[in-house]
Design a protein around this motif. Sequence first.
Motif, mmCIF file in Angstrom:
data_model
loop_
_atom_site.group_PDB
_atom_site.id
_atom_site.type_symbol
_atom_site.label_atom_id
_atom_site.label_comp_id
_atom_site.label_asym_id
_atom_site.label_seq_id
_atom_site.Cartn_x
_atom_site.Cartn_y
_atom_site.Cartn_z
ATOM 1 N N CYS A 6 0.845 -1.188 0.000
ATOM 2 C CA CYS A 6 0.000 0.000 0.000
ATOM 3 C C CYS A 6 0.886 1.247 0.000
ATOM 4 O O CYS A 6 1.785 1.361 0.840
ATOM 5 C CB CYS A 6 -0.905 -0.004 1.228
ATOM 6 N N ASN A 16 0.209 4.144 0.952
ATOM 7 C CA ASN A 16 -0.034 4.983 2.126
ATOM 8 C C ASN A 16 0.499 4.374 3.414
ATOM 9 O O ASN A 16 1.271 5.006 4.129
ATOM 10 C CB ASN A 16 -1.539 5.241 2.279
ATOM 11 N N CYS A 17 0.104 3.121 3.702
ATOM 12 C CA CYS A 17 0.443 2.553 5.011
ATOM 13 C C CYS A 17 1.448 1.408 4.903
ATOM 14 O O CYS A 17 1.782 0.782 5.909
ATOM 15 C CB CYS A 17 -0.821 2.084 5.730
HETATM 16 ZN ZN LIG Z 1 -2.963 1.400 3.208
#
Ligand SMILES: [Zn+2]
Length: 84
Positions: free
Chosen positions: A5, A7-8
Amino acid sequence: MHEKCPNCNLRYEKQPGNFYGAMYVSYAISTGIFLVTAFILYHFFNDPSLEVYLITILVVALVLFPINFRFSRILFLYIIWKSN
Ligand SMILES: [Zn+2]
Protein backbone atom coordinates in the motif's frame (compact mmCIF):
# COMPACT_ATOMS: atom_id res chain seq x y z
CA MET A 1 -1.39 -3.93 -8.69
CA HIS A 2 0.96 -2.51 -6.05
CA GLU A 3 2.95 -4.95 -3.94
CA LYS A 4 2.48 -2.72 -0.90
CA CYS A 5 0.00 0.00 0.00
CA PRO A 6 1.49 3.40 -0.98
CA ASN A 7 -0.03 4.98 2.13
CA CYS A 8 0.44 2.55 5.01
CA ASN A 9 3.02 0.13 3.48
CA LEU A 10 0.82 -2.93 4.14
CA ARG A 11 1.76 -5.98 2.02
CA TYR A 12 -1.19 -7.08 -0.11
CA GLU A 13 0.07 -10.56 -1.00
CA LYS A 14 0.73 -12.24 2.34
CA GLN A 15 1.96 -15.52 0.81
CA PRO A 16 2.54 -16.94 -2.72
CA GLY A 17 -0.76 -17.70 -4.43
CA ASN A 18 -2.63 -15.47 -2.01
CA PHE A 19 -5.04 -14.33 -4.70
CA TYR A 20 -6.21 -17.79 -5.83
CA GLY A 21 -9.14 -17.24 -3.49
CA ALA A 22 -10.07 -14.14 -5.49
CA MET A 23 -10.89 -16.47 -8.40
CA TYR A 24 -13.85 -17.79 -6.42
CA VAL A 25 -15.06 -14.25 -5.77
CA SER A 26 -14.61 -13.53 -9.49
CA TYR A 27 -16.58 -16.69 -10.32
CA ALA A 28 -19.45 -15.57 -8.09
CA ILE A 29 -19.49 -12.10 -9.68
CA SER A 30 -19.40 -13.66 -13.19
CA THR A 31 -22.38 -15.83 -12.31
CA GLY A 32 -24.23 -12.71 -11.20
CA ILE A 33 -23.35 -10.97 -14.48
CA PHE A 34 -24.63 -13.98 -16.47
CA LEU A 35 -27.89 -14.11 -14.54
CA VAL A 36 -28.57 -10.37 -14.75
CA THR A 37 -27.79 -10.31 -18.50
CA ALA A 38 -30.04 -13.30 -19.14
CA PHE A 39 -32.81 -11.72 -17.05
CA ILE A 40 -32.59 -8.45 -19.02
CA LEU A 41 -32.64 -10.31 -22.37
CA TYR A 42 -35.61 -12.40 -21.32
CA HIS A 43 -37.76 -9.59 -19.94
CA PHE A 44 -36.79 -6.56 -22.03
CA PHE A 45 -35.77 -8.12 -25.38
CA ASN A 46 -38.64 -10.60 -25.69
CA ASP A 47 -36.68 -13.84 -25.05
CA PRO A 48 -34.35 -13.96 -28.12
CA SER A 49 -32.73 -17.10 -29.56
CA LEU A 50 -30.06 -19.10 -27.73
CA GLU A 51 -27.28 -17.65 -29.96
CA VAL A 52 -28.23 -14.12 -28.92
CA TYR A 53 -28.10 -15.14 -25.25
CA LEU A 54 -24.67 -16.77 -25.61
CA ILE A 55 -23.07 -13.96 -27.64
CA THR A 56 -24.52 -11.16 -25.49
CA ILE A 57 -23.47 -12.82 -22.23
CA LEU A 58 -19.96 -13.50 -23.62
CA VAL A 59 -19.54 -9.87 -24.78
CA VAL A 60 -20.86 -8.43 -21.50
CA ALA A 61 -18.58 -10.74 -19.47
CA LEU A 62 -15.53 -9.77 -21.57
CA VAL A 63 -16.30 -6.04 -21.37
CA LEU A 64 -16.77 -6.22 -17.59
CA PHE A 65 -13.74 -8.51 -17.05
CA PRO A 66 -11.24 -5.73 -16.12
CA ILE A 67 -13.70 -4.40 -13.53
CA ASN A 68 -14.54 -7.90 -12.28
CA PHE A 69 -10.83 -8.81 -11.99
CA ARG A 70 -9.96 -5.79 -9.83
CA PHE A 71 -13.17 -5.76 -7.83
CA SER A 72 -12.87 -9.46 -6.90
CA ARG A 73 -9.32 -8.89 -5.60
CA ILE A 74 -10.48 -5.94 -3.50
CA LEU A 75 -13.42 -7.95 -2.16
CA PHE A 76 -11.13 -10.90 -1.40
CA LEU A 77 -8.76 -8.62 0.54
CA TYR A 78 -11.68 -7.39 2.64
CA ILE A 79 -12.83 -10.99 3.27
CA ILE A 80 -9.42 -12.25 4.46
CA TRP A 81 -8.75 -9.19 6.57
CA LYS A 82 -12.11 -9.49 8.27
CA SER A 83 -11.37 -13.14 9.16
CA ASN A 84 -7.88 -12.41 10.63
ZN1 LIG B 1 -2.96 1.40 3.21
